[in-house]
Design an enzyme around this catalytic site. Structure first.
Site, mmCIF file in Angstrom:
data_model
loop_
_atom_site.group_PDB
_atom_site.id
_atom_site.type_symbol
_atom_site.label_atom_id
_atom_site.label_comp_id
_atom_site.label_asym_id
_atom_site.label_seq_id
_atom_site.Cartn_x
_atom_site.Cartn_y
_atom_site.Cartn_z
ATOM 1 N N GLY A 69 42.298 55.308 63.370
ATOM 2 C CA GLY A 69 41.031 55.119 64.068
ATOM 3 C C GLY A 69 39.867 54.780 63.177
ATOM 4 N N ASP A 106 54.841 52.126 61.673
ATOM 5 C CA ASP A 106 54.036 52.284 62.877
ATOM 6 C C ASP A 106 52.678 51.648 62.628
ATOM 7 O OD1 ASP A 106 53.161 53.624 65.446
ATOM 8 O OD2 ASP A 106 51.849 54.713 64.055
ATOM 9 N N ASP A 108 48.793 51.354 63.817
ATOM 10 C CA ASP A 108 47.724 51.955 64.614
ATOM 11 C C ASP A 108 46.466 51.111 64.418
ATOM 12 O OD1 ASP A 108 46.050 53.542 66.056
ATOM 13 O OD2 ASP A 108 46.254 55.324 64.817
ATOM 14 N N GLU A 110 43.264 50.045 66.067
ATOM 15 C CA GLU A 110 42.378 50.468 67.155
ATOM 16 C C GLU A 110 41.059 49.684 67.106
ATOM 17 O OE1 GLU A 110 41.930 54.738 67.587
ATOM 18 O OE2 GLU A 110 43.846 55.072 66.627
ATOM 19 N N TYR A 178 44.204 60.279 74.959
ATOM 20 C CA TYR A 178 43.282 61.366 74.606
ATOM 21 C C TYR A 178 41.962 60.783 74.099
ATOM 22 C CZ TYR A 178 45.803 60.402 70.214
ATOM 23 O OH TYR A 178 46.423 59.795 69.143
#
Length: 254
Positions: A69, A106, A108, A110, A178
């Site tokens: 993030g 993976d 991520d 964002e 979330y």
């Protein structure tokens, strides 16, 4: 489950017998070279992560997660915009995962911000899957797992995720169901990871997972993300402390 060194929880303290898969987070993307890198402070911990958690559970599978993030989303957008830079990223990610003993990768990111970035996201995963398959064939090793952390719903910033690319290229995706509400951006208390919302609502785990299914993604390709943390809200009126109670920020502010 995701683990990161800033949690203050040592990798050696993880009870890996409780997990089938563990994600080590986060490796970074160099905006200058488009290579996947691990910070100097995390290098020893990351390189030993798999061997550490497999002491208690030899069958646990580990994945190296890239981004996060707080990462530079512009760097990911730039990398994904050209085939040459995508290849640099993909090849370096596979090399790093193998050298550190991870069993998967993976992403991520964002988040993609436009239709062109979403399209490039799909191209990246198509090429990543091809490279992972080719590497496994060449080395005789099991193919690396390939996953992505994605928005809780099948759209992000008003653009649809490339469902077919995800279905063909990813072993699964982790839905970030979330941080819907929090004291630094919400004016009233509300669950940070609410499972359901009113009939007219569209911000909940159930809405998000249904949207992915309706978009055509097989539920077997979806992992529902849940947070292992909560928030402390500063109430406007201490006697009004239920859901939707007015809040003036996080505890300790102002």
């Amino acid at each position: 489950s995701y683990w990161f060194p800033e949690s203050g929880f040592l990798a050696s303290d993880i009870d890996s017998t409780l997990f089938t898969h563990l994600f080590c987070a986060f490796a970074n993307l160099s905006s200058a070279t488009n290579l996947v890198i691990v910070s100097h402070s995390n290098n020893a911990t990351f390189s030993q992560f798999t061997s550490t958690v497999q002491l208690k559970n030899p069958s646990v599978k580990t994945l190296l997660s890239l981004g996060g993030g707080s990462s530079n989303r512009t760097a990911f957008a730039s990398m994904a915009s050209q085939s040459a830079t995508r290849k640099t990223f993909v090849d370096s990610s596979i090399k790093l995962a193998r050298s550190y003993g991870f069993l998967g990768l993976d992403l991520d990111w964002e988040y993609p911000q436009s239709a062109s970035e979403i399209n490039n996201f799909g191209l990246l995963f198509n090429e990543w899957r091809s490279a992972v398959t080719a590497e496994a064939t060449a080395t005789g090793k099991p193919a690396l797992l390939l996953t992505a952390a994605v928005n809780y719903a099948s759209t992000v910033n008003g653009v649809n995720y490339p469902i077919q690319s995800i279905a063909n290229s990813c072993d699964w995706v982790n839905l970030l169901a979330y941080d819907f509400n929090g004291p630094t951006w919400s004016s009233v208390t509300n669950p940070p990871a609410q499972l359901f919302d009113p009939p007219s609502g569209s911000v909940s785990g159930s809405y998000g997972s249904k949207s992915w299914i309706q978009a055509g993604l097989n539920p077997k390709k979806m992992v529902f993300g849940m947070p292992f943390y909560g928030y402390a809200w500063k109430l406007v009126n201490a006697n009004n402390h239920g859901f939707k109670a007015p809040s003036s920020g996080p505890v300790g502010s102002g």
